[in-house]
Design a protein around this motif. Structure first.
Motif, PDB file in Angstrom:
ATOM      1  N   ASP A 185      -6.623   9.353  17.045  1.00 18.08           N
ATOM      2  CA  ASP A 185      -5.252   9.759  16.766  1.00 18.08           C
ATOM      3  C   ASP A 185      -4.259   8.715  17.275  1.00 18.08           C
ATOM      4  O   ASP A 185      -3.083   8.989  17.425  1.00 18.08           O
ATOM      5  CB  ASP A 185      -4.968  11.133  17.382  1.00 18.08           C
ATOM      6  CG  ASP A 185      -5.155  11.141  18.897  1.00 18.08           C
ATOM      7  OD1 ASP A 185      -5.547  10.096  19.464  1.00 18.08           O
ATOM      8  OD2 ASP A 185      -4.905  12.180  19.508  1.00 18.08           O
ATOM      9  N   GLU A 186      -4.782   7.515  17.515  1.00 15.83           N
ATOM     10  CA  GLU A 186      -3.920   6.464  18.068  1.00 15.83           C
ATOM     11  C   GLU A 186      -2.886   5.987  17.049  1.00 15.83           C
ATOM     12  O   GLU A 186      -1.771   5.635  17.407  1.00 15.83           O
ATOM     13  CB  GLU A 186      -4.755   5.244  18.519  1.00 15.83           C
ATOM     14  CG  GLU A 186      -5.946   5.543  19.419  1.00 15.83           C
ATOM     15  CD  GLU A 186      -7.224   5.833  18.626  1.00 15.83           C
ATOM     16  OE1 GLU A 186      -7.420   7.034  18.299  1.00 15.83           O
ATOM     17  OE2 GLU A 186      -7.996   4.909  18.333  1.00 15.83           O
ATOM     18  N   VAL A 187      -3.279   5.953  15.795  1.00 14.78           N
ATOM     19  CA  VAL A 187      -2.339   5.514  14.758  1.00 14.78           C
ATOM     20  C   VAL A 187      -1.516   6.727  14.332  1.00 14.78           C
ATOM     21  O   VAL A 187      -2.046   7.836  14.223  1.00 14.78           O
ATOM     22  CB  VAL A 187      -3.104   4.935  13.537  1.00 14.78           C
ATOM     23  CG1 VAL A 187      -2.137   4.498  12.448  1.00 14.78           C
ATOM     24  CG2 VAL A 187      -3.985   3.758  13.954  1.00 14.78           C
ATOM     25  N   ASN A 188      -0.232   6.487  14.111  1.00 14.02           N
ATOM     26  CA  ASN A 188       0.656   7.546  13.645  1.00 14.02           C
ATOM     27  C   ASN A 188       0.047   8.272  12.431  1.00 14.02           C
ATOM     28  O   ASN A 188      -0.203   7.646  11.409  1.00 14.02           O
ATOM     29  CB  ASN A 188       1.979   6.873  13.268  1.00 14.02           C
ATOM     30  CG  ASN A 188       3.040   7.870  12.888  1.00 14.02           C
ATOM     31  OD1 ASN A 188       2.726   8.949  12.392  1.00 14.02           O
ATOM     32  ND2 ASN A 188       4.275   7.516  13.131  1.00 14.02           N
ATOM     33  N   PRO A 189      -0.178   9.587  12.553  1.00 17.03           N
ATOM     34  CA  PRO A 189      -0.909  10.282  11.480  1.00 17.03           C
ATOM     35  C   PRO A 189      -0.166  10.375  10.150  1.00 17.03           C
ATOM     36  O   PRO A 189      -0.778  10.594   9.115  1.00 17.03           O
ATOM     37  CB  PRO A 189      -1.184  11.678  12.056  1.00 17.03           C
ATOM     38  CG  PRO A 189      -0.132  11.881  13.082  1.00 17.03           C
ATOM     39  CD  PRO A 189       0.159  10.521  13.651  1.00 17.03           C
ATOM     40  N   ASP A 190       1.175  10.231  10.166  1.00 13.07           N
ATOM     41  CA  ASP A 190       1.887  10.241   8.869  1.00 13.07           C
ATOM     42  C   ASP A 190       1.743   8.897   8.194  1.00 13.07           C
ATOM     43  O   ASP A 190       1.981   8.767   7.006  1.00 13.07           O
ATOM     44  CB  ASP A 190       3.412  10.407   8.980  1.00 13.07           C
ATOM     45  CG  ASP A 190       3.900  11.345  10.036  1.00 13.07           C
ATOM     46  OD1 ASP A 190       3.517  12.506   9.957  1.00 13.07           O
ATOM     47  OD2 ASP A 190       4.658  10.878  10.908  1.00 13.07           O
ATOM     48  N   GLU A 191       1.441   7.878   8.987  1.00 16.91           N
ATOM     49  CA  GLU A 191       1.473   6.525   8.455  1.00 16.91           C
ATOM     50  C   GLU A 191       0.098   5.937   8.179  1.00 16.91           C
ATOM     51  O   GLU A 191      -0.034   4.947   7.468  1.00 16.91           O
ATOM     52  CB  GLU A 191       2.210   5.603   9.453  1.00 16.91           C
ATOM     53  CG  GLU A 191       3.639   6.044   9.698  1.00 16.91           C
ATOM     54  CD  GLU A 191       4.358   5.200  10.742  1.00 16.91           C
ATOM     55  OE1 GLU A 191       3.705   4.310  11.339  1.00 16.91           O
ATOM     56  OE2 GLU A 191       5.558   5.430  10.954  1.00 16.91           O
ATOM     57  N   VAL A 192      -0.909   6.576   8.744  1.00 16.40           N
ATOM     58  CA  VAL A 192      -2.243   5.968   8.762  1.00 16.40           C
ATOM     59  C   VAL A 192      -2.796   5.681   7.352  1.00 16.40           C
ATOM     60  O   VAL A 192      -3.417   4.640   7.123  1.00 16.40           O
ATOM     61  CB  VAL A 192      -3.200   6.834   9.638  1.00 16.40           C
ATOM     62  CG1 VAL A 192      -3.435   8.203   9.022  1.00 16.40           C
ATOM     63  CG2 VAL A 192      -4.500   6.123   9.902  1.00 16.40           C
ATOM     64  N   VAL A 193      -2.501   6.547   6.393  1.00 18.76           N
ATOM     65  CA  VAL A 193      -3.011   6.349   5.027  1.00 18.76           C
ATOM     66  C   VAL A 193      -2.328   5.147   4.369  1.00 18.76           C
ATOM     67  O   VAL A 193      -2.993   4.285   3.779  1.00 18.76           O
ATOM     68  CB  VAL A 193      -2.848   7.636   4.179  1.00 18.76           C
ATOM     69  CG1 VAL A 193      -3.105   7.366   2.701  1.00 18.76           C
ATOM     70  CG2 VAL A 193      -3.792   8.723   4.691  1.00 18.76           C
TER      71      VAL A 193
ATOM     72  N   GLY B 229       0.856  -1.177   0.000  1.00 16.71           N
ATOM     73  CA  GLY B 229       0.000   0.000   0.000  1.00 16.71           C
ATOM     74  C   GLY B 229       0.888   1.221   0.000  1.00 16.71           C
ATOM     75  O   GLY B 229       1.854   1.286   0.766  1.00 16.71           O
ATOM     76  N   ILE B 230       0.599   2.162  -0.883  1.00 13.06           N
ATOM     77  CA  ILE B 230       1.470   3.339  -1.005  1.00 13.06           C
ATOM     78  C   ILE B 230       0.682   4.630  -0.800  1.00 13.06           C
ATOM     79  O   ILE B 230      -0.362   4.838  -1.419  1.00 13.06           O
ATOM     80  CB  ILE B 230       2.159   3.365  -2.394  1.00 13.06           C
ATOM     81  CG1 ILE B 230       3.144   2.193  -2.506  1.00 13.06           C
ATOM     82  CG2 ILE B 230       2.866   4.699  -2.623  1.00 13.06           C
ATOM     83  CD1 ILE B 230       3.831   2.089  -3.855  1.00 13.06           C
ATOM     84  N   ASP B 231       1.192   5.469   0.086  1.00 14.92           N
ATOM     85  CA  ASP B 231       0.662   6.821   0.239  1.00 14.92           C
ATOM     86  C   ASP B 231       1.613   7.727  -0.528  1.00 14.92           C
ATOM     87  O   ASP B 231       2.742   7.968  -0.092  1.00 14.92           O
ATOM     88  CB  ASP B 231       0.618   7.185   1.734  1.00 14.92           C
ATOM     89  CG  ASP B 231       0.246   8.654   1.977  1.00 14.92           C
ATOM     90  OD1 ASP B 231      -0.047   9.376   0.994  1.00 14.92           O
ATOM     91  OD2 ASP B 231       0.252   9.068   3.156  1.00 14.92           O
ATOM     92  N   LEU B 232       1.173   8.164  -1.693  1.00 14.55           N
ATOM     93  CA  LEU B 232       1.990   9.050  -2.526  1.00 14.55           C
ATOM     94  C   LEU B 232       1.589  10.475  -2.147  1.00 14.55           C
ATOM     95  O   LEU B 232       0.620  11.018  -2.666  1.00 14.55           O
ATOM     96  CB  LEU B 232       1.702   8.752  -4.004  1.00 14.55           C
ATOM     97  CG  LEU B 232       2.477   9.526  -5.061  1.00 14.55           C
ATOM     98  CD1 LEU B 232       3.974   9.280  -4.973  1.00 14.55           C
ATOM     99  CD2 LEU B 232       1.975   9.177  -6.460  1.00 14.55           C
ATOM    100  N   GLY B 233       2.331  11.054  -1.208  1.00 13.95           N
ATOM    101  CA  GLY B 233       1.916  12.340  -0.641  1.00 13.95           C
ATOM    102  C   GLY B 233       2.524  13.544  -1.330  1.00 13.95           C
ATOM    103  O   GLY B 233       3.463  13.419  -2.109  1.00 13.95           O
ATOM    104  N   THR B 234       1.965  14.709  -1.040  1.00 16.79           N
ATOM    105  CA  THR B 234       2.502  15.957  -1.588  1.00 16.79           C
ATOM    106  C   THR B 234       3.853  16.253  -0.947  1.00 16.79           C
ATOM    107  O   THR B 234       4.797  16.664  -1.612  1.00 16.79           O
ATOM    108  CB  THR B 234       1.542  17.135  -1.282  1.00 16.79           C
ATOM    109  OG1 THR B 234       0.240  16.757  -1.675  1.00 16.79           O
ATOM    110  CG2 THR B 234       1.945  18.383  -2.021  1.00 16.79           C
ATOM    111  N   THR B 235       3.950  16.010   0.352  1.00 15.17           N
ATOM    112  CA  THR B 235       5.179  16.304   1.096  1.00 15.17           C
ATOM    113  C   THR B 235       5.993  15.039   1.318  1.00 15.17           C
ATOM    114  O   THR B 235       7.194  15.021   1.069  1.00 15.17           O
ATOM    115  CB  THR B 235       4.830  16.916   2.475  1.00 15.17           C
ATOM    116  OG1 THR B 235       3.803  17.877   2.297  1.00 15.17           O
ATOM    117  CG2 THR B 235       6.049  17.551   3.111  1.00 15.17           C
TER     118      THR B 235
END
Ligand code: ADP
Ligand code: MG
Length: 618
Positions: A364-372, A21-27
């Protein structure tokens, strides 16, 4: 190399193969997978870190660097360092004209309507090429960490991405050597990471608040029968954690009496200040005062001042939440879950204000940078056939049409039609003086609307009273590139008009589409014969209606014998209509026709003959 076998009947995977699974983010971008313990896990290859900054740098000799190493060039070599490429994916120059100054690199296009390109040195890259470089880096990291080839992926995109942006994301995946099994909405993935939507029985309304580096999105989702539907999206494409950093830098500039223009020329110092600001911002998670120095510049900031600085920005996000709720026609107390996404939701003030706005505890239990990415891995697991869950779809592969007499589906836009597309057909009324017409919009391949999926229904009101068959009602379907279907009904004689918009792709799953297509094949024969019966029946009913009207209006010009015979034939037809025998119905229609034709020919006015020819909805 891992072997994969595919079930030809269903097209699904037979054997487990890692699908990432890949989160292709803007940042930042990252990749996750389902570990042997069946838990989603982010990939941290060789301790390089989980987040891969979505930055690509092109060196003088053509070498390409991606991620943290590339980020270092943002200030020192801006023309050759590409950031925020996601903002350009699937976009034309026309789309981005207003914010082209945002990019420090060269965004070009000769034709303003076609997709943009990026000029680096003497080379041209499309946003797809550049995104592919980021995806390739992620793929390689995953392969290295997992010690197995990775060829398949699920990639996430913002809920508001249109077809062109979604297609560009798919293409980027392909270019990176990945088979993109599914494009999933980021808020959907985030919800999945919290287990929301995995139980097909539950119905829930979810608000997903996503504050990243440079963008803010809020999505209102509804999960029902295991299907995610996007009710509304809102946000600000230029609002995020980077703004917080900038505000801190500006504050230090002011406190240290620095010359802003001078500083702008000192790239290295600007960079240092920005990094220091980001560091300070993050430090407020566990301390209330930051006291640091760069040379003789004091970098001091306390948490209260920081909160004051960013308050207007956070307030802006809350306004977006209000707007999203308004668009979804919901109030805050109708929201069952609030999910926090994006690195910037770690800021305490953000959490506090979101909590206060929704009046409930936020996830907010899951790391917000990683959740996606974690949610994307769960979706990947579903695609691999390891879970039975069903999920949001990104295209409409089904026909679109309306209900006509007898509950039949009249297809207006056939399946697999290219979007955007436009099609229409003319209808008329079936009853004299009919002033309303119900227009029911369906999706599916079956001949009977009841076997298809109803998308919407509305009433065209205020048709001037006219004999049946007189009104000319144009029904137009317009499916735009965003997958939004606009249905317009207009009565041409009077200009009475009404329209609605629906999004056929929302709330339907791949599995359901597959099932619907399969069903249409399985039932094709039955459907055709049913359709024929219904068409015959409709014709018969129409005939009876017309004949009875005729007798009412012109009874005096028909002999008694003729009237009696007509009633008898009408009864016979009615009896036939009660059966499923289309041949019998046709026979009785013909007989009635034969009988009435002579006197009908004598008198039947234009209106009636028109009615018999016209295709009617009701
Ligand atoms: P995107 O989805 O746009 O790619 P991310 O979700 O990765 O972005 O968020 C990146 C942003 O999160 C950056 O502005 C970063 O400074 C911010 N961020 C990361 N960690 C923290 C933290 N502990 N406190 C505040 N902001 C943080
Ligand atoms: Mg993100």
């Amino acid at each position: 190399m891992a072997k994969v076998s595919i079930n030809l009947a269903t097209g699904s995977l037979q054997k487990e193969e890692i699908i990432v699974g890949i989160d292709l983010g803007t940042t930042n971008s990252l990749v996750a997978f389902i570990n042997p313990d069946k838990n989603p896990q982010v990939i941290n290859d060789a301790g390089k870190g989980v987040l891969v900054p979505s930055v690509v740098h092109f060196g003088q000799t053509g070498e390409v660097t991606v991620g943290n190493d590339a980020k270092n060039y943002l200030i020192t070599d801006p023309q050759n360092t590409i950031f925020s490429v996601k903002r350009l994916l699937g976009r034309s120059y026309h789309d981005i004209e207003n914010y082209k100054d945002f990019f420090s690199y060269k965004v070009i296009d000769d034709n303003t309507e076609s997709l943009v390109k990026i000029n680096v040195g003497d080379k041209f890259y499309t946003p797809i090429d550049l995104s592919a470089l980021i995806l390739k880096e992620l793929k390689e990291r995953a392969e290295h960490a997992l010690k197995t080839p990775v060829n398949r992926a699920v990639i996430t995109v913002p809920a508001y991405f249109n077809d062109s942006q979604r297609q560009a994301t798919r293409d980027a995946g392909k270019l990176a050597g990945l088979d993109v099994l599914r494009i999933v909405n980021e808020p959907t993935a985030a919800s999945l990471a919290y287990g929301i939507g995995l139980n097909p029985e539950e119905t829930k309304t979810i608000a997903v608040y996503d504050l990243g580096g440079g963008t803010f999105d809020v999505s209102i989702l509804q999960i029902q029968n295991g299907i995610f539907e996007v009710l509304a999206t809102n946000g600000d494409t230029f609002l995020g954690g980077d703004d917080f950093d900038r505000l801190i830098v500006d504050y230090w500039i002011e406190k240290n009496n620095l010359d802003k223009a001078e500083l702008a020329n000192n790239r290295e110092l600007s960079q240092q200040l920005r990094l220091k600001a980001e560091e300070a911002k993050k430090a407020f998670a566990h301390q209330s005062l930051v006291n640091d120095k760069i040379g003789d510049i004091w970098c001091t900031l306390d948490r209260n001042t920081f909160n004051e600085l960013i308050l207007p920005k956070v307030q802006q996000t809350i306004t977006c939440c209000q707007n999203a709720l308004r668009d979804a026609k919901l109030t805050v107390d109708q929201i069952d879950e609030v999910v926090m996404v994006g690195g910037s939701t770690r800021t305490a003030l953000v959490k506090k204000m979101v909590f206060e706005f929704f009046g409930r505890k936020v996830h907010d239990e899951v790391n917000p940078d990683e959740v996606v990415a974690l949610g994307a891995a769960i979706q990947a697991d579903i695609m691999a056939g390891n879970r039975k869950d069903i999920l949001l779809l990104d295209v409409t592969p089904l026909s679109l049409g309306i209900e006509t007499m007898g509950g039949l589906m009249d297809v207006i836009i056939p399946r697999n039609a290219k979007v955007p597309t436009k099609a229409g057909r003319q209808y008329t009324t079936s009853v004299d003086g009919q002033v309303n017409m119900k227009i029911a919009v369906y999706q599916g391949e079956r001949d009977l609307v009841k076997e298809n999926r109803k998308l919407a229904e509305f009433n065209l009101k205020g048709i001037p009273a006219m004999p049946a068959g007189f009104p000319k009602i144009d029904i137009n379907f317009l499916l735009n590139a965003d997958g939004i279907l606009k249905v317009q009904a207009i009565e041409l004689r009077s200009g009475v008009k009404q329209e609605i918009e629906v999004k056929p792709t929302y709330g339907i799953t791949d599995d359901q589409v597959e099932q619907m297509l399969m069903d249409s094949i399985t039932h094709a024969k039955d459907d055709v014969s049913q359709r024929m019966v219904i068409e015959a029946r409709t014709e018969g009913e129409q005939m009876i209606y017309t004949v009875e009207r005729f007798l009412q209006k012109h009874g005096s010009s028909v002999t008694q014998e003729e009237t009696a015979a007509t009633h008898q034939y009408v009864e016979a037809l009615k009896a036939a209509l009660a059966t499923d025998d289309k041949d019998l119905i046709h026979k009785k229609i013909d007989e009635l026709n034969e009988l009435t034709r002579p006197f009908a020919e004598r008198l039947m006015d234009q209106a009636i003959s028109h009615a018999m020819k016209g295709k009617s909805i009701e």
